[in-house]
Every structure is written in C-alpha cells, then in structure tokens.
Scaffold this motif. Sequence first.
Motif, PDB file in Angstrom:
ATOM      1  N   TYR A 200      43.868  35.635  39.915  1.00 54.07           N
ATOM      2  CA  TYR A 200      44.682  36.474  40.809  1.00 54.07           C
ATOM      3  C   TYR A 200      45.549  35.581  41.678  1.00 54.07           C
ATOM      4  N   ASP A 201      46.849  35.921  41.746  1.00 57.02           N
ATOM      5  CA  ASP A 201      47.825  35.187  42.559  1.00 57.02           C
ATOM      6  C   ASP A 201      48.228  36.082  43.721  1.00 57.02           C
TER       7      ASP A 201
ATOM      8  N   ALA B 281      52.314  36.473  44.177  1.00 60.47           N
ATOM      9  CA  ALA B 281      52.994  37.389  43.255  1.00 60.47           C
ATOM     10  C   ALA B 281      52.264  38.724  43.122  1.00 60.47           C
ATOM     11  N   ARG B 282      51.032  38.848  43.680  1.00 62.60           N
ATOM     12  CA  ARG B 282      50.183  40.040  43.562  1.00 62.60           C
ATOM     13  C   ARG B 282      50.002  40.416  42.085  1.00 62.60           C
ATOM     14  N   SER B 283      49.738  39.407  41.280  1.00 59.05           N
ATOM     15  CA  SER B 283      49.535  39.625  39.845  1.00 59.05           C
ATOM     16  C   SER B 283      48.193  39.034  39.447  1.00 59.05           C
ATOM     17  N   CYS B 284      47.648  39.579  38.345  1.00 61.00           N
ATOM     18  CA  CYS B 284      46.356  39.122  37.838  1.00 61.00           C
ATOM     19  C   CYS B 284      46.483  38.939  36.331  1.00 61.00           C
ATOM     20  N   THR B 285      46.135  37.744  35.861  1.00 60.60           N
ATOM     21  CA  THR B 285      46.169  37.445  34.433  1.00 60.60           C
ATOM     22  C   THR B 285      44.732  37.453  33.915  1.00 60.60           C
TER      23      THR B 285
ATOM     24  N   GLU C 254      48.776  40.865  31.743  1.00 60.88           N
ATOM     25  CA  GLU C 254      49.292  40.630  33.092  1.00 60.88           C
ATOM     26  C   GLU C 254      49.242  41.955  33.850  1.00 60.88           C
ATOM     27  N   LEU C 255      48.499  41.976  34.956  1.00 55.94           N
ATOM     28  CA  LEU C 255      48.341  43.197  35.746  1.00 55.94           C
ATOM     29  C   LEU C 255      49.041  43.030  37.086  1.00 55.94           C
ATOM     30  N   GLU C 256      49.839  44.029  37.448  1.00 55.58           N
ATOM     31  CA  GLU C 256      50.453  44.058  38.774  1.00 55.58           C
ATOM     32  C   GLU C 256      49.533  44.841  39.706  1.00 55.58           C
TER      33      GLU C 256
END
Length: 930
Positions: free
Chosen positions: A686-687, A690-694, A734-736
């Motif tokens: 989780y970043d 960028a509020r993204s999760c790979t 890739e999840l937002e």
Amino acid sequence: MVRLPDRSGSRSTHRPGGPRARRVADHARATRKRRTLDAAGGAGGHTDPAEPKRTGRLRSALTGRSVAGQVFVLQVVIVLLLVVAAVVSLYLQVRHDSTQEARRRSVAVAQAFANAPGTREALSSPRPTVILQPRAEAARKATGVDFIVVMNTDGIRYTHPKPNRIGKKFVGTIAPALAGKTVVEEINGTIGRLDQAVVPVKAPDGKVVGLVSAGVTTRNIGGAANRQLPLVLLAAAVALALATGGTALVSRRLLRQTHGLGPHEMTRMYEHHDAVLHAVREGVLIATGEGRLLLANDEAHRLLDLPEDAEGRHVLELGLPADTADLLASGRVATDEVHLVKDRLLAVNQRPTDVQGGPPGSVATLRDSTELRALSGRAEAARERLEMLYDAGVGIGTSLDVTRTAQELAELAVPRFADFATVDLFDAVLDGGQPEAVTPLRRTAVSGIRDDAPLYPVGRQLSFVDTSPQARSLRSEQAVLEPDLDLAMGWHAQDLERTAQVVDYGIHSLITVPLRAGSLVLGVVSFWRSEKPEPFDTEELALAEELVARAAISIDNARRYTREHSMAVTLQRSLLPRRLPEQSALDIAYRYLPAQAGVGGDWFDVLPLSGARVALVVGDVVGHGLHAAATMGRLRTAVHNFSALDLPPDELVALLDELVARIDQDEAAYDGNAPITGATCLYAIYDPVARSCTVARAGHPPPALVRPDGSVTFPDVPAGPPLGLGGLPFETAELELEEGSRLVLYTDGLVENRHRDIDEGLDMLRGALERAGKSPEETCRSVLEAQLPSRPSDDVALIVARTRALPADRVAEWDVPPDPAAVSGVRAALNRQLERWGLDELAFTTELILSELVTNAIRYGADPIHVRVLFDRTLICEVFDSSSTSPHLRYAAMTDEGGRGLFLVAQLAERWGTRYTPAGKVIWAEQPLP
C-alpha cells in the motif's frame, strides 16, 4: 380404601361380580318386572312385552326415584338457568355495545363537522345559521345521528333539528370544550334522553371560536338492542332444546348403565363390591382400553406405591417402571410375568375384559415374589457395575483435554457410585509435563448431587498432610478406604475446620484412589458418600480402583497431547510477529487463533517499505504440526529478506514459489516419504501517497475491501497457482483505495471448513463485514464472532488494515534538468520547504544528502530526473531517474576523485536504498525527525 369415582364415600363405579352381587341384581330385575306388569294391568289390556319394560324405565326416569331420573331433573334445571343467564347477559352486552358505538359515532361526527372546511369561517360570518343549518341537517341525515348543533362560545345554538330551538341556550356541559377538550355525556336534552359529544372549533392560533355537538337519543340506542332481542331469544330457545335433548340422551344412557336401580340398591351393591375387593391380598388393577386406570385396590397401591390420585390417570403417568407401565397400558395377556418395581419382584397376571362382549379394557393382578428379592438385588448391583465400567470406557476421554477428561470421570461416578467425586492432579500434569511428587496438587474437577458441599472448589491448590487418605494413596500407590470419616483422625488433621463442616454436611464415607498410568502417578481421585447410610465396602473399593484405572489412561493421553500441542504452539508463536512495526500508512488490527486439533502453518506479517509504503502478507502452509510450523518460519524469513529488496508483489511471490519448490526437493532427497510442503500466500503493498494497493496472490483466498460507505467487495485479484508448483507466472492487481477503506486479509480457516464450502464462507464474511464497526478492532471482533465455531478445526490468521493517506502538504516534488547547475536550485527549494515544515534543524544534513543523490543521478543516471521529499514519521528524500544502474557503497581510495558521496549519505541517513520501477529506479534515504 381405594379411591373410586362418582361416590362420596370413595366407592367404585364399576359393576361388581360374585354370588351376592348377582342376587342383588336378580332382585332388582324382579322389582322392575313387577312394576312393569302392574303398569300394564292398570292399562286394562295385554301389550307387547317390551312395551312395559320401556314404560317402566321412562316412569323411573321421570319420577326421579332412580339415579338416572335425579340426574335428568338436575341437568334440566341447570340448563334452564344457564340459558336464562345467557339471554340476560347477551341482551345487556348488546345494549352496552350499542351505547358505546353511539358515543363513538357522536364524537366522530362532531369532530368531522368541526374540522370540515367552511365551519370555522361560517362562525365568524354575519349570519352563521343560514350557512350552517343546511350543512348540519345534511350531515345528520348522512351519519345517522339524531342531531348536530353548532353554537358559539356562549352556548347559543346556530343549528338544531328543530328550527325553533335555534338561538337558545345549549343544554349540556361546554366548559371543558371551551378549554380545547372533548366532552361526552348523557343528559336529558330538548329531544329526550340522549348521549352527546361536544368538541371545540379552533382557529389557526389554537383559540376556540365555536362548539359542535352531536348525539343519539337513548331511544334509538335501545331500539338497536330491541331489534336484536328476537334473534337472541330464538337462539336461546334452540340452545335450550338442544341442551334438553342432550340431557335426555345422557339420562337414557345412565338409565341403561344403572339398570334402573335406585340409590339405596346401588349403595348396597357397591358395599359388597368394596368388601370383596379389599379383602384379597393380591393387587387388583382395572384399566380402560386406552390404558387409563379405573380402579386399584389397597394392595395394588401398596405394591406399586401409587399416588392418591392414581385413578383416572394414564398408567404411563404413574411413575411405574417402563416395562410394567407398558404391560398395563397394552392390555395384552400375561401369565406370571416377573417385573421389578422399586425393591419388589412382582408376578403379574393380566386378562382382557372384552372377551364376552364386556367393555374394552383389562384386569391385572399383582403378587409379591419376596423369595426372589435378595437374588434380584445382587444381580442388579452386578449389572449396574458392569454398565458403569462400560460407560467409563466410552464416556471418559472424549477429548484430548486434561481438565475435561477429569470432569468426565467425576460426572460418571455421580450419582451412580458416589454422591460426590473430586479429582486432584499435579500442576505439571495440567500443563502436559511430568508429574512430580514434591509439587502441590490442584483441584481439577468436582461433581456432586448438590452444589453446596463444603469440599475444596475447583482451582484450589492442595497440599495433603501425610496422615490424610489422599497422601497415603499417593505414597503407597494403593486405594484407601475410610468407612467412617467421623473417626478418621488422619483425615481430620488435614483441615480441622473444613473437615468438621464436611462431617456436619452428612458426608460420612470416603474412598481415595491414585491416578496411576504405568509408572506415573498423575494425581488422586476421591469418592464421597452422604445419602446412603451404609459406608463404602471392599467390593466398592475394587470397583473404584478399576474405574480410576480406566480413566488414568485417558488423562495420561490428554497430558501427552497437551505437552506436544504446547510445544508446537510455542514454536509457532515464536515465529509469528511479537508486535507490529511502527508505520503511519495503515491502522492495523489482527488476530491469530491456532487450531484446537493441532498447530497449523498460518502466518502473517506487516513490513514497512521505503517511501512510507507498507507491505501486508498472509500465508498458509498445508498440514498441521511441527513440520508446518517450521516451514512457515522459513517462508516468513524469506519474505522479510525479499521485501528488503523492494520487489514488486508478483516478483516476490515468484521467488517464494521457487523457494518452496527447493524445500520440497531437499525434503524428498533427505526422506523419500517426506510430505509435499504446499503453501498459499497473498502479498500486498500500500502506497499512502498514491492511495493505491498492488496485490498478488498464489492460491490464496481473495482479500475483502470495505469502502468508507460500508459496502463490501472482493476485488478481482488473479489467483495464481499455490506456491511450489512452479511453471506459471504471477499477476498483480492495482486497487485504488479511498482514505478510510479497510483491507481484510485472512487464511482459509476463516471461511472454509468441513461443514461449509468457501462460497458460503465468503457470503458469511461479507455479511459480518457489513455489520462490523468502523475501527479495525471492531471489525476483527465482529468477523470472528460471526465466522468461527468455539473450537476451530484449522488455524485462522486475520488482518484488518484501515488506510490512511499522506496529506498533499507533506509531499514536495521537483523536476530536475540534467544540468549540474540545477543542484543549487534544488537545495534552495528544499530549504524553503523544510522551513515551511518547521524542520530547519534537518536542513544541513538533508541538503547534503539530496545534493549527493541528485548529483549522482545527473552524472550517472538518465533523464528525466525527479525529486520527491516526504514528511512522514521520518523525512524521506527520493530521487527518480530512468536508468536501471544501481549505485554501490564502497570505500574510496586516497587517490580516487569520487566514490565518497554514497558513503556520506549512508553516514548521515538512518536508512537508504534503491528500488526499481518499470521506468527506472529510485534512490532514497530516510532521516529521523528531531
């Protein structure tokens, strides 16, 4: 005396037998015949022989000399009184209901007219009567009331059914209506006695501007009741006729059953019947065809210990033994069948009563077989002991839990063998260790016929004195019998106050037996007696030894399992994270529950990464036991090492896949029978910027995502094969994630077991997440309460991570042209940003670090070059460039012109490193905040 129905003297209603009874019956028939012939002669002619008989019975019934006649007259009088009472009460009820309906209608009509459009305006008009009188008359005729009167607040009428009453004072109470309330009353009005309602007419501001009254006269109310009176009388007449006819049928049947006998004749007959019935020394029982007891003599009451109200009840409800009750209820023929009732052996004979056209039922006789009583007692005792030993083999040791097994032993012994039973085990046994005689014991199980016995409670630590029976049993490894506790001085020395309470409570005898499994003594079992006055004997001592010997094996097996399970759990927990690392990207709660049946290989981890990112990993090793726990530790260590390389999730999972395959190969080479390891894993990064999760997964259940609005989804993440199969690549998703979203990772033990498949488990998980609270802790608690049984069969690992976002004002970014002169501009921009963040103390070191990283990127990297500074738990400097060349830290020689920059960065920064991206690489360095 036997309780017999239908007699004040508790006599039987059944037809008697015997010579004397037959003579009485013959006399009664002769008397009836004489009366019949006399009646026929008085009529002056010869008639049908059956006719005098019917006439005599009818005359007997009508004159009331017979029981049937008396019953007929009494029932007719009772029915007549009931019908009259019903007619009167029904009429009064109809009258009351009509009155209540009239009052409710008056209130409704008055309120409707008061609130009708135009009523309030008409009251304030110059001529209210002209407007309101037609409306009131039309409403009166439409609603069925006798009048509708509209008046002003002084009670002067504007409307009335009789026009000459308009303008006069209203008759009734209006004060409560002027206060805004509704008035219902019964008065003598201008049109007679009536029930009326008065309601206010209110202006918009709540002021009462007029009154409306509606009502119905008492004459009309009574008319409704009078109109229903003929129907009520007709129904009463029909009911009287039916009741009289039914009474006549009952009297006729009673006449036929009593054979026209009078009360005196029947009394004499039943006196002889009772004398014969109670003189015999055998029990006599008469039952109906449905199994209901009609008669039982005194001897039957004594032998069967029947309750006083036994007659009239079903034989199955009398508390008799099952075999005896079944025989009496069935009505079958029986000859000298032996049944054990209480402490008596009874020989039972039974015959049906409907053999020659008699009523359905049966007659049973009982005879006490005292000569077999002693033999039966010994046989029953032996049978009970064998049955208890069999139950001990089946019922003790149902679980591999030491405490539960001890409790099963205590519960089996009570009340079949003892009134109270206690089990005391060494503390080491409870933990799965070897028992030691020098350590104290602990009260592990207690069972008794009552809960208030003054024995030591469960959990109490005990140290028995040397003279106590328990200590002697442990020392000699032999059972000890104390027949009289009041005289057992060695037992009293244990605790003078408590032992006195035990004796006063009524406990008088004791057997103590050591729990011995092979050469190990695990504890001691005590059996206490209070209800039976006889003390324990030597036969019962032998039974207690055999019972405890069987239980000791089960307790020792549970002890060994507890030891092995504790070792595996200790190993597994030592391999799991003791506490979560500090990070600010995620708010995390977790649960780990080991399986009750055996330790598994479920695991999880939280790994901080560079750039304020956080990695979440959850995995499951196939199988249970130490092998699974050890493999889990190896995989967790590998994930730690691979995550330090800042690898993307798909590459890290691919490396794990290769590692598991090598583990299988090594195990197979060492031991050809070694099991294939097999494992599943899910890895997510989780970043917060960028509020993204790979996410990437290898044969693991998909994650659940709870949006801030509470909606639950299972993102479509490519499954990939389980670890160790090899040959196939892994994919990522890739999840937002919005800030405040909850990412839920779990192992298959949460959603799948032998009673439900994974689809049903996922549906249940969705429902639990929809009902859960907002915080991760509340989510963990709700999910486990909804999903897990009390004793899960598989390990469960659960992580709930609520996302946070790094605010935009804590991120500073600059694009840097590939010109060494641009470094000074970057330093100036950095100083201004640090000043805004209040980090002036870090300006010098940060300027040096960033200068070296940017210079290296310009000199050795490739365009474009980008700088990002993050203000998180640490100050993070990142330099992006499109080159894939990685710098290395080394010691520069005295003659080298360069090579000292990274060394300087490593000394000034707390951590630094390189991570690769699809477009190049990132050199980063972290500094602790002041």
